[in-house]
Design an enzyme around this catalytic site. Sequence first.
Site, mmCIF file in Angstrom:
data_model
loop_
_atom_site.group_PDB
_atom_site.id
_atom_site.type_symbol
_atom_site.label_atom_id
_atom_site.label_comp_id
_atom_site.label_asym_id
_atom_site.label_seq_id
_atom_site.Cartn_x
_atom_site.Cartn_y
_atom_site.Cartn_z
ATOM 1 N N ARG A 85 12.079 -6.775 5.127
ATOM 2 C CA ARG A 85 12.197 -5.312 5.067
ATOM 3 C C ARG A 85 13.338 -4.807 5.944
ATOM 4 O O ARG A 85 13.602 -5.331 7.018
ATOM 5 C CB ARG A 85 10.886 -4.640 5.513
ATOM 6 C CG ARG A 85 9.773 -4.787 4.511
ATOM 7 C CD ARG A 85 8.650 -3.804 4.741
ATOM 8 N NE ARG A 85 8.020 -3.904 6.047
ATOM 9 C CZ ARG A 85 6.759 -3.553 6.285
ATOM 10 N NH1 ARG A 85 6.015 -3.081 5.298
ATOM 11 N NH2 ARG A 85 6.250 -3.659 7.494
ATOM 12 N N ARG A 101 -0.098 -9.825 14.287
ATOM 13 C CA ARG A 101 -0.715 -8.644 13.666
ATOM 14 C C ARG A 101 -1.730 -9.051 12.602
ATOM 15 O O ARG A 101 -2.809 -8.453 12.491
ATOM 16 C CB ARG A 101 0.358 -7.746 13.057
ATOM 17 C CG ARG A 101 1.251 -7.058 14.074
ATOM 18 C CD ARG A 101 2.401 -6.344 13.392
ATOM 19 N NE ARG A 101 1.940 -5.267 12.525
ATOM 20 C CZ ARG A 101 2.668 -4.764 11.527
ATOM 21 N NH1 ARG A 101 3.865 -5.242 11.263
ATOM 22 N NH2 ARG A 101 2.187 -3.771 10.805
ATOM 23 N N LYS A 124 0.826 -1.212 0.000
ATOM 24 C CA LYS A 124 0.000 0.000 0.000
ATOM 25 C C LYS A 124 0.858 1.260 0.000
ATOM 26 O O LYS A 124 0.540 2.230 -0.672
ATOM 27 C CB LYS A 124 -0.922 0.015 1.220
ATOM 28 C CG LYS A 124 -1.866 -1.164 1.334
ATOM 29 C CD LYS A 124 -2.847 -1.012 2.486
ATOM 30 C CE LYS A 124 -2.178 -0.806 3.823
ATOM 31 N NZ LYS A 124 -1.349 -1.957 4.232
#
Length: 214
Positions: A123, A167, A13
């Site tokens: 990441r 999460r 996103k």
Amino acid sequence: MRIILLGPPGTGKGTQGRFITEKYNIPQISTGDILRENIYLKNKIGVIIKNILKKGKLVSDEIVCDLIKNRIKTTDCRNGFLLDGFPRSIQQAYYLSKNQIIIDYVLYFSMPEEDILERISGRRIHPPSGRCYHIKFNPPKINNEDDLTGDTLVIREDDKKEIIKKRLTEYQKITSPLIKYYLNQKLKGKLKFFTINAADSLLKIKNIIENILK
């Protein structure tokens, strides 16, 4: 042009959001960026946010809504904005409606959980600037160093696999009603809702978004 990007963490996103803001000249409001900025500044709210994320929990609606409300009040949002990662719950969607914040487009990024785990765990972040790299998909020129400053890159606490799984479980539980809410808004003609396959290439997704927003 007022746009919402929805989807689990790691679905791209943020990348597509930057493309949209540059092409259409509207600010990108990322809850993740706002939260990380406060964590990096080590202010009072930042310490609270850091402790919540370390436990694999989601930051409360009260904290997020206050931060978003202050951001939307700034002058660069007068002609439109893009919300990335907000709303993430039905209560936050009601918050937008209560404050008479009209939304034109909702883009929902969908991806299998195993692909999300691979993306997020790879990441690497440069905290001062927010620049994001990936050891597989977008590696830095020099291993583990920021391209511009040479600073050492870090793995965010909430990018560790055990935290990511928690999460994702919470995300699905909380946001399922939110997806249904916006699909219902679409049926009522109040906005346009599109589901995007986030596993597609960045270029393909970019072209799809251009066709949607043209």
